[in-house]
Design a protein around this motif. Structure first.
Motif, PDB file in Angstrom:
ATOM      1  N   LEU A   1       0.833  -1.197   0.000  1.00 43.78           N
ATOM      2  CA  LEU A   1       0.000   0.000   0.000  1.00 43.78           C
ATOM      3  C   LEU A   1       0.870   1.250   0.000  1.00 43.78           C
ATOM      4  O   LEU A   1       1.838   1.350   0.762  1.00 43.78           O
ATOM      5  CB  LEU A   1      -0.913   0.007   1.232  1.00 43.78           C
ATOM      6  CG  LEU A   1      -1.813   1.236   1.416  1.00 43.78           C
ATOM      7  CD1 LEU A   1      -2.901   1.258   0.342  1.00 43.78           C
ATOM      8  CD2 LEU A   1      -2.446   1.228   2.807  1.00 43.78           C
ATOM      9  N   HIS A   2       0.529   2.205  -0.869  1.00 46.39           N
ATOM     10  CA  HIS A   2       1.311   3.445  -0.938  1.00 46.39           C
ATOM     11  C   HIS A   2       1.134   4.237   0.355  1.00 46.39           C
ATOM     12  O   HIS A   2       0.026   4.585   0.737  1.00 46.39           O
ATOM     13  CB  HIS A   2       0.860   4.294  -2.119  1.00 46.39           C
ATOM     14  CG  HIS A   2       1.548   5.630  -2.186  1.00 46.39           C
ATOM     15  ND1 HIS A   2       2.921   5.756  -2.343  1.00 46.39           N
ATOM     16  CD2 HIS A   2       1.052   6.904  -2.115  1.00 46.39           C
ATOM     17  CE1 HIS A   2       3.238   7.039  -2.369  1.00 46.39           C
ATOM     18  NE2 HIS A   2       2.126   7.753  -2.228  1.00 46.39           N
ATOM     19  N   ARG A   3       2.247   4.499   1.018  1.00 47.87           N
ATOM     20  CA  ARG A   3       2.239   5.244   2.279  1.00 47.87           C
ATOM     21  C   ARG A   3       3.117   6.480   2.132  1.00 47.87           C
ATOM     22  O   ARG A   3       4.344   6.384   2.243  1.00 47.87           O
ATOM     23  CB  ARG A   3       2.733   4.368   3.431  1.00 47.87           C
ATOM     24  CG  ARG A   3       1.818   3.182   3.750  1.00 47.87           C
ATOM     25  CD  ARG A   3       2.456   2.272   4.792  1.00 47.87           C
ATOM     26  NE  ARG A   3       1.521   1.258   5.276  1.00 47.87           N
ATOM     27  CZ  ARG A   3       1.309   0.085   4.684  1.00 47.87           C
ATOM     28  NH1 ARG A   3       1.976  -0.211   3.566  1.00 47.87           N
ATOM     29  NH2 ARG A   3       0.449  -0.781   5.186  1.00 47.87           N
ATOM     30  N   PRO A   4       2.512   7.643   1.916  1.00 45.92           N
ATOM     31  CA  PRO A   4       3.317   8.875   1.799  1.00 45.92           C
ATOM     32  C   PRO A   4       4.120   9.170   3.054  1.00 45.92           C
ATOM     33  O   PRO A   4       5.151   9.837   3.001  1.00 45.92           O
ATOM     34  CB  PRO A   4       2.255   9.960   1.559  1.00 45.92           C
ATOM     35  CG  PRO A   4       1.066   9.220   1.036  1.00 45.92           C
ATOM     36  CD  PRO A   4       1.087   7.894   1.705  1.00 45.92           C
ATOM     37  N   TYR A   5       3.614   8.692   4.185  1.00 49.78           N
ATOM     38  CA  TYR A   5       4.326   8.875   5.459  1.00 49.78           C
ATOM     39  C   TYR A   5       4.263   7.555   6.219  1.00 49.78           C
ATOM     40  O   TYR A   5       3.212   6.905   6.283  1.00 49.78           O
ATOM     41  CB  TYR A   5       3.678   9.981   6.289  1.00 49.78           C
ATOM     42  CG  TYR A   5       4.141   9.984   7.734  1.00 49.78           C
ATOM     43  CD1 TYR A   5       5.387  10.518   8.069  1.00 49.78           C
ATOM     44  CD2 TYR A   5       3.372   9.411   8.741  1.00 49.78           C
ATOM     45  CE1 TYR A   5       5.821  10.500   9.383  1.00 49.78           C
ATOM     46  CE2 TYR A   5       3.803   9.399  10.056  1.00 49.78           C
ATOM     47  CZ  TYR A   5       5.037   9.939  10.368  1.00 49.78           C
ATOM     48  OH  TYR A   5       5.475   9.903  11.660  1.00 49.78           O
ATOM     49  N   LYS A   6       5.407   7.117   6.772  1.00 52.29           N
ATOM     50  CA  LYS A   6       5.455   5.879   7.548  1.00 52.29           C
ATOM     51  C   LYS A   6       6.018   6.180   8.933  1.00 52.29           C
ATOM     52  O   LYS A   6       7.098   6.754   9.057  1.00 52.29           O
ATOM     53  CB  LYS A   6       6.310   4.820   6.858  1.00 52.29           C
ATOM     54  CG  LYS A   6       5.703   4.256   5.585  1.00 52.29           C
ATOM     55  CD  LYS A   6       6.582   3.192   4.957  1.00 52.29           C
ATOM     56  CE  LYS A   6       6.594   1.919   5.790  1.00 52.29           C
ATOM     57  NZ  LYS A   6       7.302   0.812   5.105  1.00 52.29           N
TER      58      LYS A   6
END
Length: 482
Positions: free
Chosen positions: A395-400
């Motif tokens: 899943l694309h996570r702009p912030y982790k």
């Protein structure tokens, strides 16, 4: 009629929430909801359960801020990856399933958020009517009528315009930050005069029991409550994948620093015992420090609580809207006003529930249930983050967020839920748990088995005509029918 109104509103035929909230407004939204009545009434509870030890009390305030930041960072990852209205409800549903999500929804919609708004409204009324009853207590009826008027005024404002609701929130947030700055600077001025005798009495008491520590954190976290609101407004936030983390990383540290400075300021002129026994610490501080200008503080408390009511109402309307779209609440709550493009039914519904809490309840009886349910829900949300990491690694996570933070918050949530229950069992914990589980009585017949009564359709139809509302998907690409 409703369809015609909808089509006239939008040239492209789409009725949906608009992205009107920027970074500044998003940051103000978090600060404005978080800084409500808590910082003006919670210091006494924190000091009491810290056994009047200044050092322990200040550590509780600092750790509460740090833990709030960790939790908010977990929420930021979920909000940036899945920026949908409803925020944590949607995340729990996706990661843990519909039953935990419905229990979350039931608790926050029917108890936690209405109780919070009622507390803020009653606090607002307490300070707003005080100047009119100088030297005596204001009548209970007057305070409750004022509280009801405040929540319905906010309801109308949020139903009419997102822009004006946001503008009002920004103004009130700036005013309450100014009030906190006055208290903080006033305390620093007193410190420069060498009045540090009360602050020097730190770590003189024995370590409190686990139940006392839990209660101290409950009171501190009450002052920090509201920090997760930005996720509920994700569909109206500009560039949510970037702005959700930015808003959180700006707002929470600011609030934490202010809270520490304000508590230090209180202790420059008040003994720990006075702080613990005072029902309005800020008023006592104002009388001793700024004298004839002490009226500024009651006015600031009223401003803070009113602004927080506005933010909570804004958030709850979006949660009701999102839950209805997922089939967990009546369909009418998923509709928007065709002219103002606001989730008016969801806002009005939450205001009605808050009003019910105001009418028969006192401030004290409402606060007893708050911490238990809220931290159970925080634990579920952070657990959702962990599950999502392993279930959907691509899943694309702009912030982790650093994943151990989520494990820490799950453990902290378990402690804050279980420690007071085990060491100091009270009936309100059982009542809260039973209330949360009672949502299943609604879930299974109406959500799982989809029990439906046709006369509800007629009620919904007439309410649509009366309120000028329609589904957000009615004219998607100009082809979708109601």
């Amino acid at each position: 009629m409703v369809q015609k109104l909808a089509k006239n509103k939008e040239d492209d035929g789409v009725i949906q929430l608009k992205r009107t909230i920027g970074y500044f407004s998003g940051t103000n939204l978090i600060i404005g909801v978080t800084v409500g009545s808590g910082i003006f009434i919670s210091p006494g509870g924190v000091m009491k359960y810290s056994q009047l030890d200044v050092g322990i009390a200040m550590i509780v305030w600092l750790l509460a801020g740090l833990l709030t930041m960790l939790a908010a960072l977990c929420y930021a990852e979920l909000g940036a990856a899945l920026p949908l209205s409803g925020g944590n409800y949607y995340h729990i549903k996706r990661c843990l399933g519909p039953i935990p999500a419905f229990i979350f929804l039931w608790t926050i919609t029917m108890f936690r958020r209405p109780a919070s708004v009622a507390i803020k409204a009653l606090t607002f009324a307490e300070y707003a009517v005080k100047p009119f009853y100088y030297g005596c207590a204001a009548p209970v009826l007057t305070k409750k009528c004022t509280a009801l008027a405040s929540v319905w005024l906010v309801c109308c404002l949020n139903c009419i315009s997102v822009k004006w609701a946001s503008y009002t929130h920004n103004v009130f947030t700036v005013l309450k930050v100014v009030a906190l700055a006055i208290i903080s600077i006033g305390g620093l001025v007193v410190l420069t005069k060498g009045k540090t005798q009360y602050l020097e009495k730190g770590f003189i008491a024995n370590a409190p029991e686990a139940s006392y520590i839990g209660q101290a954190f409950y009171h501190a976290f009450f002052a920090y409550s509201g920090w997760g609101i930005i996720n509920n407004a994700a569909e109206e936030l500009k560039n949510p994948s970037k702005n959700i983390p930015r808003c959180i990383m700006t707002a929470i540290p600011m609030v934490t620093v202010f809270y520490l400075l304000v508590n230090i300021s209180y202790l420059t002129v008040m003994t720990p015992k006075e702080v613990a026994s005072s029902a309005s610490v800020a008023i006592t501080w104002a009388d001793r420090v700024i004298g004839s200008f002490s009226w500024i503080i009651p006015m600031s408390v009223a401003i803070s609580t009113f602004g927080s009511i506005n933010g909570s109402t804004f958030s709850q309307g979006r949660l009701n809207y999102a839950a209805s779209r997922e089939g967990h609440m009546p369909p009418i709550l998923a509709m928007l006003h065709v002219k103002y493009l606001t989730p008016a039914p969801g806002i009005i519904f939450s205001t009605i529930i808050s009003s019910v809490f105001i009418i028969p309840s006192s401030l004290l009886s409402l606060t007893g249930y708050f911490g238990f349910s809220s931290w159970l829900l925080v634990g579920l949300t952070c657990l959702s983050l962990i599950v999502l990491r392993f279930r959907e690694p691509t899943l694309h996570r702009p912030y982790k967020v650093f994943l151990p933070f989520a494990f820490v918050m799950v453990a902290v949530s378990c402690f804050l839920v279980l420690a007071p229950i085990i060491q100091s069992p009270q009936l309100e914990y059982i009542y809260a748990l039973l209330f949360m589980l009672s949502g299943l009585i609604i879930y299974f017949p109406f959500v799982y088995f989809k029990l439906h009564f046709k006369f509800f359709d007629k009620i919904t139809y007439h309410l649509q005509l009366l309120m000028e509302i329609t589904h957000s998907e009615v004219y998607e690409n100009g082809s979708k029918n109601q």
